[in-house]
Design a protein around this motif. Sequence first.
Motif, mmCIF file in Angstrom:
data_model
loop_
_atom_site.group_PDB
_atom_site.id
_atom_site.type_symbol
_atom_site.label_atom_id
_atom_site.label_comp_id
_atom_site.label_asym_id
_atom_site.label_seq_id
_atom_site.Cartn_x
_atom_site.Cartn_y
_atom_site.Cartn_z
ATOM 1 N N ASP A 25 34.373 34.627 37.532
ATOM 2 C CA ASP A 25 34.906 35.134 38.803
ATOM 3 C C ASP A 25 36.430 35.234 38.680
ATOM 4 O O ASP A 25 37.146 34.274 38.952
ATOM 5 N N TRP A 26 36.907 36.394 38.241
ATOM 6 C CA TRP A 26 38.341 36.602 37.990
ATOM 7 C C TRP A 26 39.071 36.938 39.286
ATOM 8 O O TRP A 26 38.463 37.453 40.216
ATOM 9 N N PRO A 27 40.385 36.685 39.357
ATOM 10 C CA PRO A 27 41.145 37.027 40.576
ATOM 11 C C PRO A 27 41.058 38.524 40.864
ATOM 12 O O PRO A 27 41.227 39.353 39.970
ATOM 13 N N GLU A 28 40.792 38.859 42.104
ATOM 14 C CA GLU A 28 40.670 40.258 42.493
ATOM 15 C C GLU A 28 41.971 41.009 42.208
ATOM 16 O O GLU A 28 43.060 40.501 42.456
ATOM 17 N N SER A 30 43.158 41.770 39.335
ATOM 18 C CA SER A 30 43.713 41.487 38.011
ATOM 19 C C SER A 30 42.999 42.327 36.951
ATOM 20 O O SER A 30 41.913 42.847 37.164
ATOM 21 N N VAL A 32 41.455 42.023 33.319
ATOM 22 C CA VAL A 32 40.978 40.993 32.407
ATOM 23 C C VAL A 32 40.459 41.659 31.139
ATOM 24 O O VAL A 32 39.555 42.495 31.188
ATOM 25 N N VAL A 41 44.391 37.580 31.203
ATOM 26 C CA VAL A 41 44.349 37.992 32.609
ATOM 27 C C VAL A 41 45.752 38.449 32.998
ATOM 28 O O VAL A 41 46.703 37.675 32.943
ATOM 29 N N PRO A 43 48.284 40.567 35.913
ATOM 30 C CA PRO A 43 48.324 40.998 37.310
ATOM 31 C C PRO A 43 48.169 42.508 37.416
ATOM 32 O O PRO A 43 48.323 43.228 36.421
#
Length: 194
Positions: A25-28, A30, A32, A41, A43
């Motif tokens: 579950d990666w930061p929205e 971003s 990857v 990862v 920004p």
Amino acid sequence: MSALTVSQDPEQSWDDLVRFWEEMDWPEGSKVEIIEGIVTVSPAPAFRHNVIAERIQRRLYSVIPDDWGIYQTLGIAVPSRLGMLIPDLVVVPLPECAESDTHIPAALAELVVEVTSRFNARHDRVSKPAAYATAGIPLYLLIDPWAPGGPTATLYGEPKGDVYRVLHAVKFGDPIRLPEPFGVTIDTGEFPVG
């Protein structure tokens, strides 16, 4: 902000790396990628970065066949280089059927475009071209607003092993021509700088 790397077991197989990349579950927002076996990862790119990609995409749409697509968030796999890369733009003939919902083999691409970010430029200048050349992608366009001598655009082609030949290099403000099957000139004078 620079990219973060995510620690994982160096003994993981390619399939384990891909599964980790797909299921985490990666930061929205971003980006990857797996670069040389390391999950990275980054920004979301800056506005100017997106403007450059959009201007190139607009020019490419005027020349590609109807059964080709231009994608901004498509993962392309280069297992031999332990790479799952997401170019800023990738031009691909639409495959009959994708084996995966998350990525395609990099060898299907006709062109990849990367626009460097200030803190992650090394990947676009070194790691990614080696992976793209290894996959046999015919053309790699590197737009480098952060080049040490000033903003540049470099077109690479004729991949051999993990190396490309420089086909054309210009400073921002000069046009750069993509050969067939594109046959289009990109006006780098339209790109924002600073």
